[in-house]
Design a protein around this motif. Sequence first.
Motif, PDB file in Angstrom:
ATOM      1  N   PHE A 135       0.674  -1.062   0.091  1.00 13.51           N
ATOM      2  CA  PHE A 135       0.006   0.052   0.017  1.00 13.51           C
ATOM      3  C   PHE A 135       0.812   1.255   0.082  1.00 13.51           C
ATOM      4  O   PHE A 135       1.759   1.448   0.696  1.00 13.51           O
ATOM      5  N   MET A 136       0.489   2.218  -0.927  1.00 12.68           N
ATOM      6  CA  MET A 136       1.340   3.385  -0.895  1.00 12.68           C
ATOM      7  C   MET A 136       0.884   4.820  -0.016  1.00 12.68           C
ATOM      8  O   MET A 136      -0.561   4.893  -0.318  1.00 12.68           O
ATOM      9  N   GLN A 137       1.735   5.024   0.894  1.00 12.83           N
ATOM     10  CA  GLN A 137       1.052   6.106   1.707  1.00 12.83           C
ATOM     11  C   GLN A 137       0.810   7.537   1.037  1.00 12.83           C
ATOM     12  O   GLN A 137       0.137   8.199   1.624  1.00 12.83           O
ATOM     13  N   ASP A 138       1.449   7.464  -0.179  1.00  9.01           N
ATOM     14  CA  ASP A 138       1.282   9.078  -1.132  1.00  9.01           C
ATOM     15  C   ASP A 138       0.071   8.842  -1.909  1.00  9.01           C
ATOM     16  O   ASP A 138      -0.162   9.675  -2.683  1.00  9.01           O
ATOM     17  N   GLY A 139      -0.692   7.560  -1.918  1.00  6.97           N
ATOM     18  CA  GLY A 139      -2.056   7.721  -2.465  1.00  6.97           C
ATOM     19  C   GLY A 139      -1.759   7.208  -4.096  1.00  6.97           C
ATOM     20  O   GLY A 139      -0.690   6.879  -4.635  1.00  6.97           O
ATOM     21  N   SER A 140      -2.907   6.853  -4.741  1.00  7.90           N
ATOM     22  CA  SER A 140      -3.164   6.411  -6.102  1.00  7.90           C
ATOM     23  C   SER A 140      -2.474   7.371  -6.944  1.00  7.90           C
ATOM     24  O   SER A 140      -2.445   8.546  -7.023  1.00  7.90           O
ATOM     25  N   LYS A 141      -1.978   6.798  -8.026  1.00  3.34           N
ATOM     26  CA  LYS A 141      -1.351   7.613  -9.273  1.00  3.34           C
ATOM     27  C   LYS A 141      -1.656   7.191 -10.432  1.00  3.34           C
ATOM     28  O   LYS A 141      -1.279   6.409 -11.394  1.00  3.34           O
ATOM     29  N   PRO A 142      -2.982   7.623 -10.918  1.00  2.00           N
ATOM     30  CA  PRO A 142      -3.474   7.385 -12.540  1.00  2.00           C
ATOM     31  C   PRO A 142      -2.469   8.216 -13.500  1.00  2.00           C
ATOM     32  O   PRO A 142      -1.807   9.116 -12.872  1.00  2.00           O
ATOM     33  N   ASN A 143      -2.001   7.440 -14.341  1.00  2.00           N
ATOM     34  CA  ASN A 143      -0.963   8.129 -15.291  1.00  2.00           C
ATOM     35  C   ASN A 143      -1.631   8.742 -16.247  1.00  2.00           C
ATOM     36  O   ASN A 143      -0.672   9.213 -17.437  1.00  2.00           O
ATOM     37  N   GLY A 144      -2.994   8.869 -16.686  1.00  2.00           N
ATOM     38  CA  GLY A 144      -3.422   9.782 -17.756  1.00  2.00           C
ATOM     39  C   GLY A 144      -3.643   9.173 -19.024  1.00  2.00           C
ATOM     40  O   GLY A 144      -4.353   9.342 -19.936  1.00  2.00           O
ATOM     41  N   ILE A 145      -3.282   7.501 -19.102  1.00  2.00           N
ATOM     42  CA  ILE A 145      -3.637   6.958 -20.280  1.00  2.00           C
ATOM     43  C   ILE A 145      -4.721   6.165 -20.449  1.00  2.00           C
ATOM     44  O   ILE A 145      -5.083   5.171 -19.350  1.00  2.00           O
ATOM     45  N   LYS A 146      -5.636   6.662 -21.135  1.00  2.00           N
ATOM     46  CA  LYS A 146      -7.269   5.931 -20.934  1.00  2.00           C
ATOM     47  C   LYS A 146      -7.375   4.936 -22.126  1.00  2.00           C
ATOM     48  O   LYS A 146      -6.394   4.771 -22.865  1.00  2.00           O
TER      49      LYS A 146
END
Length: 223
Positions: A135-146
């Motif tokens: 689990f990442m303490q700094d949160g989820s990171k969507p990368n913009g690729i749809k």
Amino acid sequence: MALFTVDSSNTFGQTVEEAGKYNVAIASSSQYTTTKEAGKPMAIFDYEVLDGPYKGGLIRFDNEVWDSTSEDKAKLSAKRFNTIAVALGASNGTAFDSIEQFVSQAVGHQLAITVDWDTGSNGKTYLAVKSYEPFMQDGSKPNGIKRPAGSGNTGNGGFGNRQSASGGLGSATNHQQSSGFNAPTSSNTGNAQAPGTANSYSSQSANSYHGGGFPPIPDGSPF
């Protein structure tokens, strides 16, 4: 008079529209089964996104097979499930007697997964799990690729091409809470349904297992 009108702000869950790295919990819709032809144990993991713009969205059908038909395949299977277990917070020395037990005890626990768009043999495009981390303490990171233009993951009917996600996590049972994983902190409830797709095999690297584990399944088939 219409029974109801579609309102995207009045739904269970959220649509995950980008690839990237997400904090997730293993959803209660995850299940244990066996492969159709060879009868090998198989875990079908569904994940609910825990934070960020896609909080509540489901990423479904991460299918992982335990193959013990040879010593090398058994070792690879152990490494595959070890990778998931460590990401979930299991301690060294934790023992699991079956894949069914593993799935049951994993429900509700948290990890981070990296997902990207894959196209199955049925021509449908979906988010496939590529790696597992704590689990990442700094949160989820969507990368913009749809989702690639012109691709879809639904069949005929009155609906569009977006991946649908609904429902949420079930609370851990006493059996799950006594497992070797770190205790979950999310306890949302609900039911989940999604199109019948699954991940394809991906390559193994020296540093992480790249997810997948079973070819895309036919529409309407649970496995």
